[in-house]
Structures are given as C-alpha cells and as structure tokens.
Design a protein around this motif. Structure first.
Motif, PDB file in Angstrom:
ATOM      1  N   GLN B 195       0.607  -0.898  -0.459  1.00 26.54           N
ATOM      2  CA  GLN B 195      -0.045  -0.470   0.127  1.00 26.54           C
ATOM      3  C   GLN B 195       0.842   1.039   0.402  1.00 26.54           C
ATOM      4  OE1 GLN B 195      -3.679  -0.355   2.013  1.00 26.54           O
ATOM      5  NE2 GLN B 195      -2.886  -1.550   3.011  1.00 26.54           N
ATOM      6  N   ASP B 224      -1.428  -4.659   5.549  1.00 22.84           N
ATOM      7  CA  ASP B 224      -0.291  -3.727   6.599  1.00 22.84           C
ATOM      8  C   ASP B 224       0.445  -3.990   7.487  1.00 22.84           C
ATOM      9  OD1 ASP B 224      -0.840  -1.817   8.638  1.00 22.84           O
ATOM     10  OD2 ASP B 224      -2.056  -3.126   9.357  1.00 22.84           O
ATOM     11  N   TYR B 225       1.122  -3.614   6.791  1.00 22.29           N
ATOM     12  CA  TYR B 225       2.491  -4.363   7.078  1.00 22.29           C
ATOM     13  C   TYR B 225       3.036  -3.646   8.416  1.00 22.29           C
ATOM     14  CZ  TYR B 225       4.731  -0.142   5.965  1.00 22.29           C
ATOM     15  OH  TYR B 225       5.198   1.103   5.901  1.00 22.29           O
ATOM     16  N   LYS B 226       2.172  -2.976   8.934  1.00 14.59           N
ATOM     17  CA  LYS B 226       2.880  -2.455  10.553  1.00 14.59           C
ATOM     18  C   LYS B 226       2.407  -3.532  11.352  1.00 14.59           C
ATOM     19  CE  LYS B 226       3.344   2.346  10.063  1.00 14.59           C
ATOM     20  NZ  LYS B 226       2.556   3.328   9.049  1.00 14.59           N
ATOM     21  N   PRO B 228       2.870  -7.243  11.431  1.00 17.80           N
ATOM     22  CA  PRO B 228       3.504  -8.318  10.907  1.00 17.80           C
ATOM     23  C   PRO B 228       2.973  -9.834  10.466  1.00 17.80           C
ATOM     24  CG  PRO B 228       4.131  -7.947  13.375  1.00 17.80           C
ATOM     25  CD  PRO B 228       3.101  -6.706  13.256  1.00 17.80           C
ATOM     26  N   VAL B 251      12.335  -3.574   1.471  1.00 16.31           N
ATOM     27  CA  VAL B 251      12.723  -4.869   2.266  1.00 16.31           C
ATOM     28  C   VAL B 251      11.852  -4.662   3.859  1.00 16.31           C
ATOM     29  CG1 VAL B 251      14.398  -5.621   4.287  1.00 16.31           C
ATOM     30  CG2 VAL B 251      15.156  -5.287   1.974  1.00 16.31           C
ATOM     31  N   GLU B 252      12.068  -3.449   3.751  1.00 16.01           N
ATOM     32  CA  GLU B 252      10.727  -2.400   5.347  1.00 16.01           C
ATOM     33  C   GLU B 252       9.491  -3.383   5.338  1.00 16.01           C
ATOM     34  OE1 GLU B 252      13.119  -0.961   3.602  1.00 16.01           O
ATOM     35  OE2 GLU B 252      14.987  -0.816   4.477  1.00 16.01           O
ATOM     36  N   GLN B 256      10.274 -10.501   4.517  1.00 15.88           N
ATOM     37  CA  GLN B 256      10.271 -11.350   5.378  1.00 15.88           C
ATOM     38  C   GLN B 256       9.547 -11.945   5.546  1.00 15.88           C
ATOM     39  OE1 GLN B 256      12.653  -8.271   7.073  1.00 15.88           O
ATOM     40  NE2 GLN B 256      14.763  -9.520   6.904  1.00 15.88           N
ATOM     41  N   VAL B 257       8.318 -11.434   6.896  1.00 22.13           N
ATOM     42  CA  VAL B 257       7.657 -12.602   7.620  1.00 22.13           C
ATOM     43  C   VAL B 257       6.922 -12.903   6.181  1.00 22.13           C
ATOM     44  CG1 VAL B 257       5.770 -12.310   8.606  1.00 22.13           C
ATOM     45  CG2 VAL B 257       7.844 -10.670   9.385  1.00 22.13           C
ATOM     46  N   ARG B 260       8.502 -16.115   5.158  1.00 23.19           N
ATOM     47  CA  ARG B 260       8.372 -17.129   6.145  1.00 23.19           C
ATOM     48  C   ARG B 260       7.434 -18.111   6.604  1.00 23.19           C
ATOM     49  NH1 ARG B 260      11.140 -13.391  10.161  1.00 23.19           N
ATOM     50  NH2 ARG B 260      13.378 -13.563   9.404  1.00 23.19           N
ATOM     51  N   GLU B 284      20.234  -7.913   3.357  1.00 23.10           N
ATOM     52  CA  GLU B 284      19.517  -8.054   4.474  1.00 23.10           C
ATOM     53  C   GLU B 284      17.648  -8.809   4.732  1.00 23.10           C
ATOM     54  OE1 GLU B 284      21.005  -6.568   6.429  1.00 23.10           O
ATOM     55  OE2 GLU B 284      19.462  -7.254   8.231  1.00 23.10           O
ATOM     56  N   LYS B 287      18.627 -12.502   6.033  1.00 26.89           N
ATOM     57  CA  LYS B 287      19.357 -13.059   6.899  1.00 26.89           C
ATOM     58  C   LYS B 287      17.904 -13.963   8.057  1.00 26.89           C
ATOM     59  CE  LYS B 287      22.961  -9.914   9.072  1.00 26.89           C
ATOM     60  NZ  LYS B 287      21.980  -8.054   9.827  1.00 26.89           N
ATOM     61  N   ALA B 288      19.154 -14.063   9.538  1.00 21.63           N
ATOM     62  CA  ALA B 288      17.778 -15.075   9.956  1.00 21.63           C
ATOM     63  C   ALA B 288      17.664 -15.894   9.475  1.00 21.63           C
ATOM     64  CB  ALA B 288      17.838 -14.379  11.340  1.00 21.63           C
TER      65      ALA B 288
END
Lengths: 312, 412
Positions: B195, B224-226, B228, B251-252, B256-257, B260, B284, B287-288
């Motif tokens: 968005q 809604d990436y805020k 997660p 990336v921000e 990632q989530v 996963r 970045e 990672k992990a």
C-alpha cells in the motif's frame, strides 16, 4: 482445502495473534485499573522487550537454532531477564514521568505518557538504528502435524505457534492467580478500588502502584520477546501499532478488567483474522474498529467491564 | 560580453599561470560549459556518490572534456545534510538554485533520491535547464503510471519535459515480472502490495500485464505491514490455489514475514513460489530465518539492469574502462552515471550552442543512443525505452547467511 480445514487453520492463526495482543493488553489494563492512566508508553516497553531479548541472545552468542538443552537453559533465563529489565524500566518510567504528577489533573500524566512513548521510540532508534532488525531463529521451527505426528493434513501448526501459546497462556493464568488468590494481589485490587481507604487499612499505595507497573512492564517484555521469536523481525516503531491494538483490546474487554483484557485480545485476534480471510486485509483495521465502536455503543464499559464509580 | 570576460580571464590566467592556460584557451574556442551534479557525497552514501561522480567524469574524459568546441567542466555538489548524512530537500533546493544562477551551467545531472528530484526538477525547469538522472526510478517523476494524483504535472511548472531518466522506472519491473512469471510456467497469481507508492505501483502494473498475458489474477491485495502477522492472508491465498505470490514491496514492508509464513503454512515450490521487485534485492532480507524459507518458495527478484559482468558490447567496454581507471568495481549507479554524462555530451554536440533550451531539446531528441545494454531513445515523457532487466533467484551459498541472490536470466 476443505472449508472446515480453512476455519481450523484461521482459528489457529487468530489464537496466536490474539495471545500476543492479550499479553500486552493485560499490562495496559492493570496500570489503568490502579492509577487511571492510559500508559501510552506501554507499547514501546513491548518493543524494547524485543530489543532487550535480542541483545541478550547476541551477548550470549546465540545466533543459531538452539538444541534441546540450550533451549531448556537459555530460553527461560533470557525470558526472565527480559521481563526483569522491562519491568524495572516501566517502574522507572512511572517514577520519573508519572509519580510526580499523581495529584495533577488527569490529562497531564496522559501527555507525559505520550512524551515517554516518543522518548522510548527514539531511544530504540538511536540504539538499534532505523532498519528492520533480524531476530535470530533461535527457537527451532518444525511442523507439528507432519514431523511429529506424521499426519497428512492441510492444517499447519508449527512449534512456534505452540511457543506463543505456551508462554502467554501460563502468564495470563499466573497473573490471574496472583491477583485473585494472593495477599499482594488482594492489596492491589483494594488499591485499585479505593486508594484512600486502602491506605487507611495500612496498604502502601505507592508500593502497590510500583508492583503493578513492574508486572505490566514484565508482561510487555515477555510479549516482545515472543513476538521476536515468532516473527523474527522488529523495528523501532513497532510498539505504537501493537500498543494501539492492545489498548483497543483492553477497552473492548472493559478497561481495568483483567479477564476482559485477555478476552479482548483474543477477540481482536480472531476478528482481524476473519476480516483478512473474508473481507480484505486492507479493510481489517476499519472492520476491527467498527466492531469496537458497535460494542461500545451497546456496552460502554466493554465486554466484561462493570460501571465503576468515578474516583476522586 | 561573455567573450570579453573570457578574454579578461585568459589574460589574468596567462600572467599568473603561464603556458598551460594558453593551451586551454586554444582548445576552447567557444568558451566553457559547466555541468552540475547533485547527490549525497558523505556518510554511508560516499561510495555510491563517488562512483556516480566517477561515471560522469569518465564520460567527459572520453570526450577530452570537450564538446562542439566548448570546454566541459563538472561541478559536483553534495545534497546531503551534514547533520543526518542523508539527502535533504533544503540542500537539494540550494544546489539547484546555485546551478541555475550560474550562467555557464547548461545541464544538471542528478539526483540519487527520487524525493530530492521532486524538489529540484521544478527549479531546473523554470530556468529552462535540462536535468538528467542516473538513479531516480520513482515512476511519478515522469509518468502517470504508478504515480500519485497530480504527478508528474506538478513537477513541470512550464509544462515541458526537462527531466530525463537513464534507468528504467520502477513500474517496468511489474511488466517484466509478469512476463517472467508466464515464462516460468505460472498460471494463477495472487498479488500482494504494501500500500505504498513503490509497491502498489509495481503490483498494479504487474496485474495489468499478467491479465494481458492470460495469467489468472486471483487478487491484488494491500496488506498492513505494520501488523507483521500475514498468516490469515496467506491461508486465504493457499485456499485459492494460487501457484505464485507476487509482492510489490521493499525490505522494510514485511516481505520477510510473508516468505517465512509461506513456509510455515506449507506453501512451498513447486506448489507455490514467490516473486518480487528490486526493492527486495537486499542481503538483509535473507538474514536469519529467511534463507530456508526463501529457497523453499523459490524466491525470484527482478532487477532493473544487467549485472556488470554479463554486459556485452558498449556496456562491457565501459565496465572495463571504469575498472582500469578507478581500480575498483563500479557501484550500482556508476555506469548509469557514465550513460548520463555521455547523453549530455552528445546533446551538446548536436545542439552546438551554449543555450539551455537548445541543449534541453537536443537531449529530448536523443535517439538510438548506444548505451550499456543496447540502443535506446527517450520517449515523450523523458523516459528511456530500454527495458532490459535481469532476474535473480535465491540459491544455497557459502555465505554467513547461508544463501545468496544468483543471476538467473536476462529479461525483457
């Protein structure tokens, strides 16, 4: 995928999501119950719980997926340390920003709470930087139904889902036991109900407030660590959004009422999950808050809250 | 007037510096043209900023610092604020004003950040000065597709096109991504976006192109990436039977989530794959916990250029020249900066005048330019017609994270 499997999967999703909300909401509601302050910094304590536990893992050199023994030793150790640190942090916030304003009009500590929230966010920004933090995958992630029970199914439950439930639910019940069954809990409830009379009965009101702030902060810290272990990311601004949802949960359940906060957390977890499934993710916030408004129109004191006389 | 200034200057320099100045003057029968550049040149941006400066310099050196009888001089400005080390609108405005106030300045090359370009492009346009960017990829600077309401007109106070873009705009990645998805054999795609302007813009373009290509688009949903947790949305997608999730994001904003949790829900290749634009092209992201998941979902990324080692023809030649001269690998936008410099020199040659408007018109008329990835022209918006991109996939690697992005295919 059968519709019943879909419902079961979404219920599991809602449960894990709701458990984290519930854990944060409890701290909100406890502090409100005792000093009638919406502690806006609470969400940021949650965020710092993630950062503190991340730092502890790094300090112990644990960046890999832990084995069973390491899990048994380090996981409880870091959880307890994180809870102690965030508990004391919340205590410090109360001592510095709220206690001097105890007798001031109610809007004053509210503003100072907002100020503390900004300060904590900026502290995290300076400490960890503005980027998305990668939380190491220390908790082993495996598929319970297939890897453990060898069941072929469309439903997926991972070890991390169990972790969330396994940490938050005992904390919620432990707290409930503490508040309803112990002497200290009784003193806390008495203080929440009527601080003057409680003081007259020999209860140290300030000490009760400190205890409440400590427990609230510790719960937020635990939620932060679980959030990190579960989602593997964190960012300095995450506390605001999480705090807002948790605050909503606390209000929905009846602010000041602890079982209500836990219930509100799960209700919001489920509502947002169903909204993601059946409406659209971009409308989820609107849906959740519309339902909140509807509930409050018909039950202004929340689901489990009871109308309480104003304190003076 | 200018002539006498130059003469006066020549006399002065002659009396002070001797013979070399005389040689300069002899080589610049028509005088001097200044080219201003503006991008961050400090802090974390120093390597990229220096690389971009080198790129422009290389183009000028190849032309002996001359074009159409004018001597070319590069003036490098820094648009970062010393306090933050990041681009700053006030500094960028100051730079642009400095450039337009200099009578010798004919072209402005910059910026690095699209936000900075929004500030300077109106200033340069009011002064009739062409601005050429080697790095801004935000679509709204030049076109309506993937733009906010009112763009790009709000940046064009005189209603002309004076801002020219060397790299392909972000939205092209949506087009290229959809074509790649079809080539990889996907039939049903579910699109997610964060968005935000970049992510939603690319997702929308991907949707249009995917439909045109006959792929079934099951949804284009803003998340809604805020918040997660994306499991509920992914559970829904799994129930639709989609075989590709395309996510317009950086990336921000939560990719990632998503990756996963796709794994957590058993959404793995070949059943379901993941694709995204170059906003996700960051170490970045891997990672992990993401490495296993990223390989599990056969993660693929489009990138708005070719890797330098894969370039042929002109691109290979410039890459070699750059390494010989600067003894270092070019940074991401260093070679695009060479292209910007060369486009400007070409235009000055064709315009054959020290006149901002004529040079602007000459840049706009750039056609079949022999660039890094082949021949291209500027379209009516000031965008390149070049659409060569590359596709990367995540593979196992002996890196600290355990995987890396590997070049997979040249895309168009």
């Amino acid at each position: 995928m059968h519709w019943s499997e879909l419902i079961i999967q979404q219920t599991i999703n809602g449960l894990t999501r709701g458990a984290i909300f519930a854990c944060i909401a409890l701290g909100y509601t406890m502090v409100y119950g005792i000093i009638e302050l919406i502690n806006f910094a609470h969400g940021d304590i949650f965020m710092l719980g993630l950062m503190v536990s991340l730092t502890l893992f790094a300090a112990l050199g644990l960046a890999h997926t832990l084995g069973p023994w390491e899990l048994l030793i380090f996981m409880p150790l870091i959880l307890v340390l994180t809870m102690l640190i965030t508990g004391f942090l919340n205590l410090a916030v109360d001592r510095i920003a709220y206690r001097p304003l105890r007798r001031a009009p109610r809007l004053v500590p509210l503003i100072s709470a907002i100020g503390v929230s900004f300060m904590l966010e900026n502290l995290a920004l300076v400490w960890k930087g503005p980027y998305v933090l990668s939380y190491p995958d220390v908790f082993p992630s495996f598929d319970i139904l297939r890897d453990v029970f060898h069941l072929e199914s469309e439903i997926y439950v991972t070890s991390k889902d169990l972790l969330v439930i396994g940490v938050t639910i005992p904390l919620i019940f432990g707290l409930h036991f503490f508040v309803t069954r112990t002497f200290w809990g009784k003193a806390m409830r008495a203080t929440a109900q009527d601080p003057e009379t409680a003081a007259a009965m020999g209860i140290d009101v300030e000490r009760m407030i400190m205890l409440t702030c400590f427990i609230g902060g510790a719960l937020a810290g635990a939620a932060g660590m679980v959030h990190g272990l579960y989602y593997n990311i964190g960012q300095w601004w995450m506390g605001y959004q999480a705090g807002l949802r948790a605050f909503t949960a606390a209000v929905l359940g009846g602010i000041g009422n602890m079982p209500g906060a836990a219930l509100g957390g799960f209700v919001i977890g489920f509502l947002s999950t169903w909204s993601d499934q059946y409406i659209s993710a971009r409308w989820t916030n609107a849906v959740v808050f519309s339902i909140l408004i509807l509930v409050l129109v018909f039950r202004p004191h929340g689901l489990l809250g009871e109308p309480a006389p104003e304190k003076h | 007037m200018k002539r006498s200034n130059a003469l006066a200057g020549m006399v002065l320099v002659l009396s002070l510096g001797g013979i070399s100045a005389a040689v300069d003057a002899a080589e610049c029968p028509k005088g001097k043209i200044k080219i201003y550049t503006s991008w961050p040149l400090q802090g974390a941006m120093l390597p990229e900023g220096t690389g971009m400066k080198n790129g422009v310099e290389l183009a000028l050196i190849q032309n002996n610092n001359q074009a159409a009888g004018y001597c070319l001089e590069m003036v490098n400005l820094d648009d970062a604020s010393p306090q933050t080390g990041k681009w700053d609108g006030a500094v960028e405005a100051e730079n642009a004003n400095k450039a337009v106030a200099d009578p010798d300045a004919m072209v402005y090359i910059g910026t690095y950040n699209s936000g900075a370009a929004k500030v300077s492009m109106a200033i340069t346009q009011r002064a009739n000065m062409a601005q050429v960017t080697p790095a801004n990829t935000y679509p709204g600077l030049t076109k309506k597709q993937g733009a906010a309401p009112g763009e790009p007109e709000i940046y064009r106070p005189r209603g002309i096109v004076s801002f020219f873009r060397i790299p392909p705009a972000d939205d092209i990645q949506g087009t290229v991504g959809a074509n790649w998805a079809k080539k990889l054999g996907h039939h049903k795609v579910y699109i997610l976006n964060d968005q935000e302007l970049y992510g939603k813009g690319i997702a929308d373009v991907f949707e249009t192109e995917a439909k045109r290509l006959g792929l079934e688009v099951l949804g284009n949903e803003g998340i809604d990436y805020k918040q997660p947790d994306q499991k509920p949305v992914l559970t829904k997608i799994r129930a639709t039977g989609a075989d590709l999730i395309y996510m317009g994001a950086v990336v921000e904003t939560g990719a990632q989530v998503v990756i996963r949790q796709m794994k957590d829900l058993g959404m793995l290749a070949p059943k379901v794959s993941f694709m995204g634009p170059d906003g996700l092209f960051e170490q970045e992201l891997l990672k992990a916990a993401t490495c296993d998941a990223a390989m599990g979902v056969d993660m693929r990324i489009t990138f708005a250029s070719k890797p330098f080692e894969k370039m042929t023809g002109k691109g290979a030649e410039i890459y070699k020249l750059y390494k010989e001269r600067y003894k270092i690998e070019p940074t991401s936008y260093a070679l695009y900066s060479w292209e910007a410099g060369q486009v400007v020199v070409d235009a000055i040659k064709r315009a054959d005048a020290k006149d901002r408007e004529k040079i602007r018109a000459a840049i706009a008329a750039t056609k079949d330019f022999d660039g890094l990835n082949g021949k291209w022209s500027f379209d009516a918006n000031g965008d390149t017609t070049m659409d060569v991109m590359s596709g990367f996939k995540v593979v196992k690697a002996d890196t600290p994270v355990g995987c890396k992005y590997e070049f997979d295919a040249v895309l168009k």
